[in-house]
Design a protein around this motif. Structure first.
Motif, mmCIF file in Angstrom:
data_model
loop_
_atom_site.group_PDB
_atom_site.id
_atom_site.type_symbol
_atom_site.label_atom_id
_atom_site.label_comp_id
_atom_site.label_asym_id
_atom_site.label_seq_id
_atom_site.Cartn_x
_atom_site.Cartn_y
_atom_site.Cartn_z
ATOM 1 N N THR A 178 0.799 -1.229 0.000
ATOM 2 C CA THR A 178 0.000 0.000 0.000
ATOM 3 C C THR A 178 0.829 1.275 0.000
ATOM 4 O O THR A 178 0.286 2.352 -0.286
ATOM 5 C CB THR A 178 -0.908 0.031 1.236
ATOM 6 N N GLN A 179 2.121 1.171 0.341
ATOM 7 C CA GLN A 179 2.991 2.345 0.472
ATOM 8 C C GLN A 179 2.466 3.334 1.510
ATOM 9 O O GLN A 179 2.690 4.544 1.406
ATOM 10 C CB GLN A 179 3.157 3.044 -0.889
ATOM 11 N N GLU A 180 1.793 2.829 2.545
ATOM 12 C CA GLU A 180 1.261 3.675 3.616
ATOM 13 C C GLU A 180 1.991 3.332 4.909
ATOM 14 O O GLU A 180 1.534 2.532 5.722
ATOM 15 C CB GLU A 180 -0.246 3.455 3.775
ATOM 16 N N SER A 181 3.131 3.944 5.093
ATOM 17 C CA SER A 181 3.954 3.607 6.253
ATOM 18 C C SER A 181 3.338 4.107 7.551
ATOM 19 O O SER A 181 3.301 3.384 8.559
ATOM 20 C CB SER A 181 5.359 4.202 6.089
ATOM 21 N N ALA A 182 2.869 5.354 7.554
ATOM 22 C CA ALA A 182 2.376 5.954 8.798
ATOM 23 C C ALA A 182 1.183 5.189 9.345
ATOM 24 O O ALA A 182 1.121 4.865 10.548
ATOM 25 C CB ALA A 182 2.004 7.421 8.570
ATOM 26 N N GLN A 183 0.230 4.858 8.502
ATOM 27 C CA GLN A 183 -0.984 4.198 8.971
ATOM 28 C C GLN A 183 -0.705 2.797 9.499
ATOM 29 O O GLN A 183 -1.120 2.439 10.609
ATOM 30 C CB GLN A 183 -2.009 4.135 7.849
ATOM 31 N N ILE A 184 0.031 2.001 8.725
ATOM 32 C CA ILE A 184 0.207 0.607 9.117
ATOM 33 C C ILE A 184 1.087 0.483 10.343
ATOM 34 O O ILE A 184 0.819 -0.318 11.256
ATOM 35 C CB ILE A 184 0.787 -0.227 7.945
ATOM 36 N N TYR A 185 2.139 1.312 10.460
ATOM 37 C CA TYR A 185 2.997 1.189 11.636
ATOM 38 C C TYR A 185 2.365 1.798 12.880
ATOM 39 O O TYR A 185 2.673 1.374 14.004
ATOM 40 C CB TYR A 185 4.361 1.807 11.352
ATOM 41 N N THR A 186 1.479 2.757 12.698
ATOM 42 C CA THR A 186 0.710 3.254 13.845
ATOM 43 C C THR A 186 -0.230 2.174 14.361
ATOM 44 O O THR A 186 -0.356 1.951 15.578
ATOM 45 C CB THR A 186 -0.086 4.502 13.463
#
Length: 244
Positions: A178-186
Motif C-alpha cells: 500500500t505504500q502507507e507507512s504511517a498508517q500501518i505502523y501506527t
C-alpha cells in the motif's frame, strides 16, 4: 488499508505473535524455575552449571542465537528446525536466563526462619521448596515476570527476520503493498500496546490471587485528605467572632 489486507495478513500475524509469546513464555518459565532453583541448590557443581547457563544466555544476543539455531545447527545435526520453533527455542532460552535470576532473588528473599521451620518439621529439601519457599516467593516474582513477559512480547518481532509471518512481518508486507507507512505502523504500535496491556492486567490478577492464597490481603488505596476551602474557614471564623 483494505479489509482484505487486514484479514489475510494482519489478523493471522497477530495470532502468530500470540502463539510465539505463549510458547516462548512456557519454555522460559520452565527454564527460569529449573535454573533459578538450581542456583540455590546445596551442591556446588549444580550451582556452577546453573550460573554458567545464566551467564552464557544473558550474555548472548537472542537474534544471533536465533540465526545460529536456524542456519548453523542444521549442518551440524543433519536436520532443519522450522523457523517458528527456532524462534521459540531462542527466545525461551534467552528470556529463561533472565527469569532464573528473578526466581533466585525471590527465593533468597524468603525469611530464614521459614527455612528453619521446614527443617524443624523434618521436611525434605523438595518439600521445603514446594510447601514453604515457592508459595511465598511466587507472589514476589510476578511483577518482575510481568515486565519480562512484556519484553518477550516485543522481542517476538525479531522472528520477522526469519520470514515468520508475525504482526511485524505482516506490517512490512502491507506497507510494501500500500505504500502507507504511517498508517500501518501506527496500527502495529497500537496492536502491541493492546497485547501488552492485556498481559499486564492478567499478571496483576494473578498476583492478587497468589497473595490471597497465602493470606496476604491487597493493600488499601491511600485516601487523600480533602483541603478545606480557605474562604469558608475565614468566613466561619468571622461568624464565630460575631457571635461572641
Amino acid at each position: 488499508m483494505t479489509a482484505g489486507l487486514w484479514q489475510n495478513w494482519v489478523l493471522p500475524g497477530i495470532w502468530i505473535t500470540v502463539q510465539l509469546t505463549l510458547y516462548s513464555a512456557a519454555l522460559a518459565a520452565v527454564v527460569a524455575f529449573g535454573v533459578g532453583m538450581a542456583r540455590t541448590h546445596r551442591s556446588r557443581p549444580v550451582r556452577f552449571l546453573a550460573g554458567f547457563y545464566t551467564e552464557v544466555f544473558r550474555g548472548t544476543s537472542a537474534l544471533v542465537l536465533m540465526f545460529w539455531l536456524f542456519f548453523v545447527l542444521p549442518p551440524l545435526m543433519g536436520w532443519q528446525l522450522v523457523p517458528m520453533w527456532a524462534a521459540v527455542l531462542a527466545l525461551g532460552l534467552s528470556y529463561g536466563a533472565y527469569g532464573a535470576e528473578i526466581v533466585r532473588g525471590a527465593l533468597g528473599a524468603v525469611a530464614p526462619a521459614q527455612r528453619e521451620a521446614g527443617v524443624a518439621l523434618s521436611f525434605s529439601p523438595w518439600q521445603r521448596m514446594r510447601l514453604i519457599l515457592l508459595p511465598q516467593a511466587v507472589p514476589e516474582m510476578i511483577p518482575s515476570f510481568c515486565n519480562l513477559l512484556v519484553e518477550l512480547l516485543k522481542g517476538t518481532a525479531l522472528v520477522s527476520l526469519l520470514g515468520v509471518g508475525d504482526v511485524s512481518f505482516a506490517a512490512y508486507l502491507v506497507r510494501l503493498a500500500t505504500q502507507e507507512s504511517a498508517q500501518i505502523y501506527t496500527i502495529t504500535l497500537v496492536i502491541y500496546f493492546v497485547l501488552a496491556f492485556l498481559i499486564t492486567r492478567s499478571m496483576k490478577a494473578l498476583e492478587r490471587r497468589t497473595k490471597a492464597n497465602i493470606g496476604i490481603r491487597p493493600e488499601p488505596r491511600p485516601r487523600i485528605p480533602r483541603q478545606k476551602d480557605k474562604r469558608a474557614g475565614v468566613s466561619g471564623a468571622l461568624a464565630e467572632g460575631d457571635l461572641r
